[in-house]
Design a protein around this motif. Structure first.
Motif, mmCIF file in Angstrom:
data_model
loop_
_atom_site.group_PDB
_atom_site.id
_atom_site.type_symbol
_atom_site.label_atom_id
_atom_site.label_comp_id
_atom_site.label_asym_id
_atom_site.label_seq_id
_atom_site.Cartn_x
_atom_site.Cartn_y
_atom_site.Cartn_z
ATOM 1 N N SER A 1 -6.758 0.591 -5.416
ATOM 2 C CA SER A 1 -6.360 0.262 -3.990
ATOM 3 C C SER A 1 -6.852 -1.408 -3.948
ATOM 4 O O SER A 1 -6.116 -2.137 -3.182
ATOM 5 C CB SER A 1 -7.392 0.934 -2.798
ATOM 6 O OG SER A 1 -8.930 0.550 -3.476
ATOM 7 N N GLN B 1 -0.570 2.519 -8.773
ATOM 8 C CA GLN B 1 -1.225 3.714 -9.506
ATOM 9 C C GLN B 1 -0.248 4.003 -10.480
ATOM 10 O O GLN B 1 -0.627 4.224 -11.650
ATOM 11 C CB GLN B 1 -1.323 4.894 -8.598
ATOM 12 C CG GLN B 1 -2.129 6.056 -9.442
ATOM 13 C CD GLN B 1 -3.570 5.701 -9.805
ATOM 14 O OE1 GLN B 1 -4.243 5.561 -8.893
ATOM 15 N NE2 GLN B 1 -3.744 5.930 -11.098
ATOM 16 N N ARG C 1 -0.606 1.268 -2.746
ATOM 17 C CA ARG C 1 -1.553 1.885 -3.806
ATOM 18 C C ARG C 1 -0.808 2.701 -4.764
ATOM 19 O O ARG C 1 -0.921 2.710 -5.807
ATOM 20 C CB ARG C 1 -2.897 2.788 -2.962
ATOM 21 C CG ARG C 1 -3.779 2.954 -3.938
ATOM 22 C CD ARG C 1 -4.617 4.228 -3.217
ATOM 23 N NE ARG C 1 -3.807 5.434 -3.061
ATOM 24 C CZ ARG C 1 -3.456 6.307 -4.143
ATOM 25 N NH1 ARG C 1 -3.704 5.975 -5.373
ATOM 26 N NH2 ARG C 1 -2.415 7.500 -3.962
ATOM 27 N N ALA D 1 -3.961 -3.222 -5.512
ATOM 28 C CA ALA D 1 -2.757 -3.178 -4.625
ATOM 29 C C ALA D 1 -2.622 -4.324 -3.330
ATOM 30 O O ALA D 1 -2.092 -4.810 -2.979
ATOM 31 C CB ALA D 1 -2.559 -1.742 -4.026
ATOM 32 N N ARG D 2 -4.208 -4.464 -2.927
ATOM 33 C CA ARG D 2 -4.208 -5.089 -1.837
ATOM 34 C C ARG D 2 -4.037 -6.575 -2.073
ATOM 35 O O ARG D 2 -3.367 -7.294 -1.353
ATOM 36 C CB ARG D 2 -5.790 -4.888 -1.230
ATOM 37 C CG ARG D 2 -5.764 -5.447 0.329
ATOM 38 C CD ARG D 2 -7.010 -4.815 0.853
ATOM 39 N NE ARG D 2 -8.154 -4.306 0.044
ATOM 40 C CZ ARG D 2 -8.422 -3.115 -0.074
ATOM 41 N NH1 ARG D 2 -7.730 -2.190 0.381
ATOM 42 N NH2 ARG D 2 -9.212 -2.730 -1.070
#
Length: 158
Positions: A57, A71, A67, A60-61
């Motif tokens: 997460s 992944q 996310r 991704a941010r």
């Protein structure tokens, strides 16, 4: 069709150029990363976790991606031995992505190719123009982030 103001036209032209540059940059990134067994997306994930293990997460941010897409990339990197999942002391189920020695070596190979590529292209553009472009893009990103979090933002359709 609605008539655009001068500001709207300039912003729209910037966005179109960003889209074009993004596509070309991803193609170039894939060429730079391919000899190390990576893609642009995998290179980007390795670049984030090079600073230390991180949950999907957070990666991704930082990358501005979902996310789920990070992944998938992390799972592929793990299958190929570039990263491993390690326990997260702050969360029982959200493992951390941690770079392996093979991942670090691949990243260093890509970084060396990137440095030569960036130098070659960077020499073709006036440094003050590049700095102005970075400043403009930073302001555009900040405006987009503020707009995205604005309560006055119109609701999405569909």
């Amino acid at each position: 069709m609605a008539k655009l103001t001068a500001a709207a036209t300039a912003f729209s032209e910037l966005v179109v150029e960003v889209f074009r540059v993004n596509g070309l940059a991803l193609e170039a990134g894939d060429l730079l990363a391919r000899p190390a067994g990576l893609t642009s997306a995998r290179w980007q994930v390795l670049g984030v976790v090079d600073h230390g293990p991180a949950p999907v997460s957070n990666v991704a941010r930082m990358m501005g991606l979902t996310r789920q897409s990070v992944q998938q990339i992390a799972d592929a990197l793990q299958r190929e031995g570039f990263v491993e999942y390690v326990e997260n002391p702050h969360h029982r189920t959200a493992k951390l992505i941690s770079m392996t020695a093979a991942g670090r070596e691949a990243l260093r190979q890509v970084e060396a190719r990137h440095a030569a590529w960036a130098d070659r292209l960077g020499k073709r553009i006036d440094p003050s123009s590049l700095r102005a472009a970075v400043d403009a893009l930073r302001q555009a990103r900040q405006a987009l982030e503020e707009d995205a979090s604005s309560p006055a933002r119109p609701a999405r359709k569909g």
